[in-house]
Write a protein that holds these residues in place. Structure first.
Motif, short mmCIF file in Angstrom:
data_model
loop_
_atom_site.label_atom_id
_atom_site.label_comp_id
_atom_site.label_asym_id
_atom_site.label_seq_id
_atom_site.Cartn_x
_atom_site.Cartn_y
_atom_site.Cartn_z
N LEU A 1 0.83 -1.21 0.00
CA LEU A 1 0.00 0.00 0.00
C LEU A 1 0.86 1.25 0.00
O LEU A 1 0.53 2.25 -0.66
N ASP A 2 1.98 1.20 0.71
CA ASP A 2 2.89 2.36 0.72
C ASP A 2 3.39 2.67 -0.68
O ASP A 2 3.40 3.84 -1.10
N VAL A 3 3.79 1.65 -1.41
CA VAL A 3 4.33 1.87 -2.76
C VAL A 3 3.23 2.35 -3.71
O VAL A 3 3.43 3.30 -4.49
N ILE A 4 2.07 1.71 -3.67
CA ILE A 4 0.97 2.13 -4.56
C ILE A 4 0.60 3.57 -4.30
O ILE A 4 0.48 4.39 -5.24
N ASN A 5 0.40 3.92 -3.04
CA ASN A 5 -0.02 5.28 -2.71
C ASN A 5 1.07 6.30 -2.99
O ASN A 5 0.78 7.46 -3.32
N TRP A 6 2.34 5.87 -2.87
CA TRP A 6 3.44 6.79 -3.22
C TRP A 6 3.39 7.14 -4.70
O TRP A 6 3.52 8.30 -5.07
N PHE A 7 3.22 6.13 -5.55
CA PHE A 7 3.14 6.41 -6.99
C PHE A 7 1.92 7.27 -7.31
O PHE A 7 1.99 8.18 -8.15
N LYS A 8 0.82 7.02 -6.65
CA LYS A 8 -0.35 7.89 -6.85
C LYS A 8 -0.02 9.31 -6.44
O LYS A 8 -0.44 10.28 -7.10
N GLY A 9 0.73 9.45 -5.35
CA GLY A 9 1.14 10.77 -4.90
C GLY A 9 2.07 11.47 -5.88
O GLY A 9 2.16 12.71 -5.88
N GLN A 10 2.74 10.70 -6.71
CA GLN A 10 3.58 11.28 -7.77
C GLN A 10 2.77 11.66 -9.00
O GLN A 10 3.31 12.10 -10.01
#
Length: 480
Positions: free
Chosen positions: A230-239
């Motif tokens: 979830l951290d990685v998915i949400n980080w990319f969304k944040g980008q």
């Protein structure tokens, strides 16, 4: 190389009973409510592009027979191979000599390097010619031995995509990437995000597309916790990215292939793309997957505001799965009648597992005589080397509504109906020479339709290059 996607699935997933193919299955499903409007992945056909073949002498940083052989330091041979079928090499201007015996037609057994720009240009020209919309460039852990070569491949793919009007995006495969959670972010910000400035970089809903393949798989090669995923998915969304998840086929239903408790991970993606290689191998199994997975997956994605991009595969040549296109077309039909948002083809250039749609040897005349490899005519039906590219083009047209939904494959195995390969030219002679030239002549090849020309190859050591072409039966090689 680790455990492949296919090997994992074959080991972890037991085959389920296949339903029959009946007339009742020809009814259209209710139209699906797409979460997103058409873009570069929604409403489009995407092919997975490995770009991971290299040869000693091709200038690639990896300096080995990358993925062609088990021991990359030695040329591929029958006892040292990483592939299960043979590419059609006739259009490559640069080939690298292997340790296989000559082809059935007497030509040397050469292979291409993905690191040659001409190879990538040729592949993207095939995509362009067959209306393939988008290529997902596979990217594994970039911190190891393969990293510099993969960095170079990203630049080559960008160049070819731009020049051929094909879109591309980065598809991270996190298999065996132990420090993935931090390193994938660094790789994106310091390297791969730069490619989003390209006019050819795929966008969906105005956002650059990124795929992460491997979250939730139930094996030791994907040890990532729910929180890490979830951290990685949400980080990319944040980008600002549109994030696709390459997930187990059982992501929704549960089963041996997927870990428990990952539902929130799957629903965090913008698009779900379940993996099917190694899970189905004939039309009846495709129908079973349609009933067991596709219909319910589509409904779940609609309910959660996600897009759905299921996988279509041509079938393993060595496993005799292709049925001269009927297996692949049944999958196209099933996906289109379910109303899916996009289709992912596994894969464009996967000669390792025999699931490539790129041009492949048609007959034993184009296969090394000592290899034991099958060709596209393995079931007795001659198929032109570009057949699965053309089949993919027609599948894309059906997805887009440009041709009617049909369970009957509209694509002939041979374009134009020429099903007889030409005979080999013979009696090569030297008719003259100078210090730097040699004049050649040969007897004409025969064909029931007609021979359009000849390619003259120049072999030097372990490599071969195209010296020129001729429409007649003579040619002078210069620059010797």
């Amino acid at each position: 190389m680790g455990v492949t996607r296919r090997v994992f699935l074959q080991a972890a997933i037991a085959a389920t009973a296949a339903g029959g193919i009946g007339a009742a299955e020809t009814a259209l499903a209710a139209p699906a409510g797409a979460a997103s409007p058409p873009g570069d992945v929604v409403g489009k056909v995407t092919v997975g592009y490995q770009g991971w073949f290299a040869c000693i002498g091709d200038s690639a940083p990896i300096n080995g027979w990358w993925h062609w052989s088990q021991n990359w330091g030695q040329p591929p041979s029958r006892s040292n191979t990483g592939i299960t079928c043979w590419p059609d090499m006739r259009e490559y201007t640069h080939g690298y000599r292997t340790a296989y015996a000559n082809l059935g037609n007497g030509q040397p057994a050469t292979l291409f390097s993905s690191y040659d720009q001409q190879t990538v240009d040729l592949h993207f020209s095939w995509m362009q010619q067959n209306a393939i919309d988008t290529a997902a460039l596979q990217r594994f852990d970039p911190g190891g031995q393969e990293g510099p070569t993969r960095d170079g491949m990203a630049a080559k793919v960008r160049s070819s995509a731009e020049s051929h009007g094909v879109k591309f995006y980065i598809m991270y495969d996190v298999s065996n990437w132990w420090n993935m959670q931090s390193e994938i972010k660094t790789d994106w910000t310091t390297k791969m995000s730069a490619h989003t400035s390209s006019s050819a970089y795929a966008r969906q809903n105005g956002k650059p597309v990124v795929c992460i393949w491997g979250f939730g798989f139930n094996d030791d090669n994907h040890p990532f916790s729910v929180d890490a995923c979830l951290d990685v998915i949400n980080w990319f969304k944040g980008q600002g990215c549109y994030v696709i998840g390459g997930v187990p086929r059982e992501w929704r239903t549960g089963g041996a292939g997927t870990k428990t408790g990952y539902t929130d991970v799957y629903h965090a993606f913008n698009m779900i793309s379940p993996w099917m290689v190694g899970a189905i191998g004939n039309a009846a199994e495709s129908d079973n997957a349609y009933n067991t997975y596709t219909v319910g997956d589509e409904a779940d994605c609609v309910a959660h505001g996600m897009d759905y991009q299921p996988c279509v595969l041509p079938g393993d040549v060595s496993g005799r799965q292709r049925a001269h296109g009927d297996f692949m077309w049944r999958q196209f039909y099933n996906m289109c009648r379910a109303g899916v948002q996009g289709i992912y083809i596994s894969m464009f250039d996967e000669y390792n597992e025999g699931n490539q749609i790129a041009k492949t040897a048609e007959t034993q005349a184009s296969v090394p005589t000592d290899s034991g490899f099958l060709a596209l005519d393995e079931d007795g039906t001659f198929c032109s080397s570009d057949y699965y590219l053309r089949l993919t083009g027609d599948g894309g047209r059906m997805l887009k509504g440009q041709i009617a939904l049909t369970a009957i494959r509209p694509t002939p195995p041979v374009a134009g109906g020429d099903i007889t390969p030409p005979s080999a030219p013979g009696s090569l002679q030297v008719t003259g020479h100078s210090d730097t030239t040699v004049a050649l002549a040969w007897n004409a090849a025969g064909d029931n339709v007609g021979v359009t020309g000849y390619r003259i190859m120049r072999v030097s050591g372990s490599t071969s290059t195209q010296a020129g072409t001729a429409t007649g039966t003579s040619f002078t090689v210069t620059g010797l």
